[in-house]
Scaffold this motif. Sequence first.
Motif, PDB file in Angstrom:
ATOM      1  N   ALA A 156      54.474  41.329 110.786  1.00  0.00           N
ATOM      2  CA  ALA A 156      54.271  39.919 111.141  1.00  0.00           C
ATOM      3  C   ALA A 156      55.114  39.532 112.352  1.00  0.00           C
ATOM      4  O   ALA A 156      54.623  38.887 113.291  1.00  0.00           O
ATOM      5  CB  ALA A 156      54.619  39.028 109.943  1.00  0.00           C
ATOM      6  N   LEU A 157      56.373  39.941 112.362  1.00  0.00           N
ATOM      7  CA  LEU A 157      57.254  39.630 113.496  1.00  0.00           C
ATOM      8  C   LEU A 157      56.837  40.397 114.752  1.00  0.00           C
ATOM      9  O   LEU A 157      56.943  39.878 115.867  1.00  0.00           O
ATOM     10  CB  LEU A 157      58.701  39.965 113.138  1.00  0.00           C
ATOM     11  N   ALA A 158      56.349  41.621 114.571  1.00  0.00           N
ATOM     12  CA  ALA A 158      55.914  42.426 115.716  1.00  0.00           C
ATOM     13  C   ALA A 158      54.726  41.788 116.425  1.00  0.00           C
ATOM     14  O   ALA A 158      54.556  41.956 117.640  1.00  0.00           O
ATOM     15  CB  ALA A 158      55.557  43.836 115.259  1.00  0.00           C
ATOM     16  N   PHE A 159      53.899  41.059 115.681  1.00  0.00           N
ATOM     17  CA  PHE A 159      52.741  40.382 116.261  1.00  0.00           C
ATOM     18  C   PHE A 159      53.060  38.951 116.689  1.00  0.00           C
ATOM     19  O   PHE A 159      52.166  38.129 116.864  1.00  0.00           O
ATOM     20  CB  PHE A 159      51.567  40.401 115.287  1.00  0.00           C
ATOM     21  N   GLY A 160      54.348  38.658 116.803  1.00  0.00           N
ATOM     22  CA  GLY A 160      54.760  37.391 117.396  1.00  0.00           C
ATOM     23  C   GLY A 160      54.885  36.225 116.435  1.00  0.00           C
ATOM     24  O   GLY A 160      55.062  35.084 116.876  1.00  0.00           O
ATOM     25  N   LYS A 161      54.808  36.475 115.137  1.00  0.00           N
ATOM     26  CA  LYS A 161      54.946  35.382 114.165  1.00  0.00           C
ATOM     27  C   LYS A 161      56.426  35.069 113.951  1.00  0.00           C
ATOM     28  O   LYS A 161      57.288  35.930 114.102  1.00  0.00           O
ATOM     29  CB  LYS A 161      54.285  35.758 112.834  1.00  0.00           C
ATOM     30  N   GLY A 162      56.706  33.824 113.582  1.00  0.00           N
ATOM     31  CA  GLY A 162      58.080  33.400 113.371  1.00  0.00           C
ATOM     32  C   GLY A 162      58.529  33.571 111.928  1.00  0.00           C
ATOM     33  O   GLY A 162      57.739  33.923 111.043  1.00  0.00           O
ATOM     34  N   TYR A 163      59.817  33.287 111.685  1.00  0.00           N
ATOM     35  CA  TYR A 163      60.371  33.424 110.341  1.00  0.00           C
ATOM     36  C   TYR A 163      59.683  32.504 109.332  1.00  0.00           C
ATOM     37  O   TYR A 163      59.390  32.909 108.208  1.00  0.00           O
ATOM     38  CB  TYR A 163      61.876  33.126 110.369  1.00  0.00           C
ATOM     39  N   ARG A 164      59.400  31.283 109.736  1.00  0.00           N
ATOM     40  CA  ARG A 164      58.774  30.325 108.810  1.00  0.00           C
ATOM     41  C   ARG A 164      57.379  30.795 108.388  1.00  0.00           C
ATOM     42  O   ARG A 164      56.994  30.648 107.222  1.00  0.00           O
ATOM     43  CB  ARG A 164      58.715  28.931 109.443  1.00  0.00           C
ATOM     44  N   PHE A 165      56.637  31.336 109.332  1.00  0.00           N
ATOM     45  CA  PHE A 165      55.312  31.882 109.000  1.00  0.00           C
ATOM     46  C   PHE A 165      55.448  33.001 107.969  1.00  0.00           C
ATOM     47  O   PHE A 165      54.657  33.087 107.020  1.00  0.00           O
ATOM     48  CB  PHE A 165      54.632  32.408 110.266  1.00  0.00           C
ATOM     49  N   CYS A 166      56.454  33.867 108.161  1.00  0.00           N
ATOM     50  CA  CYS A 166      56.664  34.992 107.240  1.00  0.00           C
ATOM     51  C   CYS A 166      56.952  34.505 105.823  1.00  0.00           C
ATOM     52  O   CYS A 166      56.392  35.022 104.841  1.00  0.00           O
ATOM     53  CB  CYS A 166      57.808  35.860 107.738  1.00  0.00           C
ATOM     54  N   PHE A 167      57.822  33.507 105.702  1.00  0.00           N
ATOM     55  CA  PHE A 167      58.135  32.974 104.375  1.00  0.00           C
ATOM     56  C   PHE A 167      56.892  32.371 103.720  1.00  0.00           C
ATOM     57  O   PHE A 167      56.661  32.551 102.519  1.00  0.00           O
ATOM     58  CB  PHE A 167      59.232  31.909 104.479  1.00  0.00           C
ATOM     59  N   PHE A 168      56.100  31.668 104.512  1.00  0.00           N
ATOM     60  CA  PHE A 168      54.908  31.015 103.971  1.00  0.00           C
ATOM     61  C   PHE A 168      53.887  32.050 103.494  1.00  0.00           C
ATOM     62  O   PHE A 168      53.273  31.887 102.428  1.00  0.00           O
ATOM     63  CB  PHE A 168      54.283  30.103 105.027  1.00  0.00           C
ATOM     64  N   VAL A 169      53.696  33.131 104.254  1.00  0.00           N
ATOM     65  CA  VAL A 169      52.741  34.179 103.887  1.00  0.00           C
ATOM     66  C   VAL A 169      53.147  34.867 102.584  1.00  0.00           C
ATOM     67  O   VAL A 169      52.292  35.334 101.826  1.00  0.00           O
ATOM     68  CB  VAL A 169      52.609  35.201 105.039  1.00  0.00           C
ATOM     69  N   LEU A 170      54.450  34.918 102.306  1.00  0.00           N
ATOM     70  CA  LEU A 170      54.933  35.555 101.080  1.00  0.00           C
ATOM     71  C   LEU A 170      54.512  34.796  99.821  1.00  0.00           C
ATOM     72  O   LEU A 170      54.728  35.270  98.702  1.00  0.00           O
ATOM     73  CB  LEU A 170      56.462  35.704 101.122  1.00  0.00           C
ATOM     74  N   PHE A 171      53.900  33.636 100.002  1.00  0.00           N
ATOM     75  CA  PHE A 171      53.332  32.892  98.875  1.00  0.00           C
ATOM     76  C   PHE A 171      52.197  33.682  98.229  1.00  0.00           C
ATOM     77  O   PHE A 171      51.958  33.569  97.017  1.00  0.00           O
ATOM     78  CB  PHE A 171      52.824  31.534  99.364  1.00  0.00           C
ATOM     79  N   ILE A 172      51.502  34.522  99.034  1.00  0.00           N
ATOM     80  CA  ILE A 172      50.354  35.291  98.515  1.00  0.00           C
ATOM     81  C   ILE A 172      50.799  36.319  97.473  1.00  0.00           C
ATOM     82  O   ILE A 172      50.285  36.315  96.345  1.00  0.00           O
ATOM     83  CB  ILE A 172      49.587  35.967  99.675  1.00  0.00           C
ATOM     84  N   PRO A 173      51.728  37.235  97.782  1.00  0.00           N
ATOM     85  CA  PRO A 173      52.158  38.168  96.726  1.00  0.00           C
ATOM     86  C   PRO A 173      52.839  37.473  95.551  1.00  0.00           C
ATOM     87  O   PRO A 173      52.789  37.976  94.424  1.00  0.00           O
ATOM     88  CB  PRO A 173      53.138  39.106  97.451  1.00  0.00           C
ATOM     89  N   ALA A 174      53.455  36.305  95.800  1.00  0.00           N
ATOM     90  CA  ALA A 174      54.071  35.559  94.699  1.00  0.00           C
ATOM     91  C   ALA A 174      53.001  35.116  93.705  1.00  0.00           C
ATOM     92  O   ALA A 174      53.183  35.239  92.481  1.00  0.00           O
ATOM     93  CB  ALA A 174      54.831  34.353  95.246  1.00  0.00           C
ATOM     94  N   LEU A 175      51.873  34.616  94.213  1.00  0.00           N
ATOM     95  CA  LEU A 175      50.780  34.192  93.337  1.00  0.00           C
ATOM     96  C   LEU A 175      50.166  35.373  92.598  1.00  0.00           C
ATOM     97  O   LEU A 175      49.808  35.260  91.415  1.00  0.00           O
ATOM     98  CB  LEU A 175      49.707  33.468  94.154  1.00  0.00           C
ATOM     99  N   VAL A 176      50.025  36.507  93.280  1.00  0.00           N
ATOM    100  CA  VAL A 176      49.482  37.710  92.632  1.00  0.00           C
ATOM    101  C   VAL A 176      50.390  38.143  91.486  1.00  0.00           C
ATOM    102  O   VAL A 176      49.926  38.488  90.393  1.00  0.00           O
ATOM    103  CB  VAL A 176      49.322  38.854  93.656  1.00  0.00           C
ATOM    104  N   ALA A 177      51.712  38.117  91.722  1.00  0.00           N
ATOM    105  CA  ALA A 177      52.668  38.499  90.681  1.00  0.00           C
ATOM    106  C   ALA A 177      52.552  37.595  89.458  1.00  0.00           C
ATOM    107  O   ALA A 177      52.565  38.070  88.318  1.00  0.00           O
ATOM    108  CB  ALA A 177      54.094  38.461  91.242  1.00  0.00           C
ATOM    109  N   LEU A 178      52.440  36.288  89.680  1.00  0.00           N
ATOM    110  CA  LEU A 178      52.337  35.352  88.568  1.00  0.00           C
ATOM    111  C   LEU A 178      51.023  35.536  87.810  1.00  0.00           C
ATOM    112  O   LEU A 178      50.984  35.420  86.574  1.00  0.00           O
ATOM    113  CB  LEU A 178      52.464  33.912  89.081  1.00  0.00           C
ATOM    114  N   ALA A 179      49.939  35.831  88.536  1.00  0.00           N
ATOM    115  CA  ALA A 179      48.651  36.073  87.883  1.00  0.00           C
ATOM    116  C   ALA A 179      48.717  37.319  87.004  1.00  0.00           C
ATOM    117  O   ALA A 179      48.205  37.329  85.872  1.00  0.00           O
ATOM    118  CB  ALA A 179      47.551  36.217  88.934  1.00  0.00           C
ATOM    119  N   LEU A 180      49.345  38.370  87.496  1.00  0.00           N
ATOM    120  CA  LEU A 180      49.495  39.593  86.715  1.00  0.00           C
ATOM    121  C   LEU A 180      50.403  39.369  85.507  1.00  0.00           C
ATOM    122  O   LEU A 180      50.185  39.943  84.433  1.00  0.00           O
ATOM    123  CB  LEU A 180      50.073  40.704  87.597  1.00  0.00           C
ATOM    124  N   LEU A 181      51.411  38.517  85.671  1.00  0.00           N
ATOM    125  CA  LEU A 181      52.319  38.207  84.562  1.00  0.00           C
ATOM    126  C   LEU A 181      51.567  37.502  83.431  1.00  0.00           C
ATOM    127  O   LEU A 181      51.762  37.818  82.253  1.00  0.00           O
ATOM    128  CB  LEU A 181      53.465  37.325  85.057  1.00  0.00           C
TER     129      LEU A 181
END
Length: 384
Positions: A156-181
């Motif tokens: 994500a950073l290599a393609f020019g995205k910022g730190y805030r974008f990275c944190f926001f995108v991490l919402f996706i695996p968080a939702l997957v983890a909760l669904a599996l739980l």
Amino acid sequence: MSKKQAFLFIVLLGLVSLFADITYEGARSIVGPFMKTLGASAAVLGFAVGLGELIGYAFRLVSGVLSDVTRKYWLFTILGYVMNLLAVPMLAFAGNWQVALALILMERFGKALRTPARDTLLSFAAEEIGTGKSFGIHEALDQVGAILGPLSITFALAFGKGYRFCFFVLFIPALVALALLLTARIVFPSARTEKVKKDRFTDQNLGRTYWFYLLVVSMIAFGFADFPLIAYHMKNFEIAKDFLVPAVYSLAMAVDAVSALVFGYLFDKRGFSALLYPVLLSAFFPILSFSGYFPLIFAGTALWGIGMGAQESIMRAVVAKIVPQEKRGFAYGMFFTVYGVFWFLGSWILGILYDTNRLYLILVSFFSQLMAFALLFRFKRTAG
């Protein structure tokens, strides 16, 4: 519960850990430079990550006791994961380092809340197919997530995205983890109480051997600078491009996984001697990791990963060798509390030393771990 159901439950919990690790280990790989962009000093960062680890370890004693007393294992597990995972994407909206600090502490508190209850549920299913095999599957999947998380941030950073974008995108695996739980909750809806079996161990009470071992653990924890401080150093001196920082952390997690397996095997074969090797090797990481050259930092991070791998595997295994089974709950609780307290103090003080003169940090970190090695050598001789 049949063996097939138990295996499915263990794999599901392993997948939960995989996606959870993608979430918070991905965030951990950039939280150091992100805090710097918010105006935090190295001392503030050291305080933040140290206090987070203190909460993450020390509160496990409380949450473990509460989950045992109430038998609400699923409640503690689900509530802990919700707090642990949702705090990460919320970092995208942190406007200052104080808010970011609060979210970091929330994430660590969530992990402390759910870990004892989750491991208890895992142990129930593990009895159906084998404890070693079950926890091995879970740990392997957990480390896959710890590698993939920082790597995803790297791209994500290599393609020019910022730190805030990275944190926001991490919402996706968080939702997957909760669904599996929640899926795992359906497969394994209830937990049962297991009776403690009596056995014979090296030391039948929490005597001098145990407390001497905690002294060794405290020195290792105190001198072991956390990765966010290494990442902060790389950002502070512009040693590498931003996207390389999480890539380096991903390397550390890969080394962590391999060293945990290698030294775990050596521990079964050679006993306490297996602890000496990783402690001595990792003692040299601050000399390399806080240098001004990327290749040296890269090598130092590998040594850091060796130390972490040992801490996450055989350091805890030692407790099982020197404490009788019926006293391990308290023994492990005290172990995590001491480890967390000294990790916090060390992180804070090392951060202050970095702001003053990073040579002081290197010396304190190196000699603290070298002293731990010397004490561990004596411990090995007395404990066998």
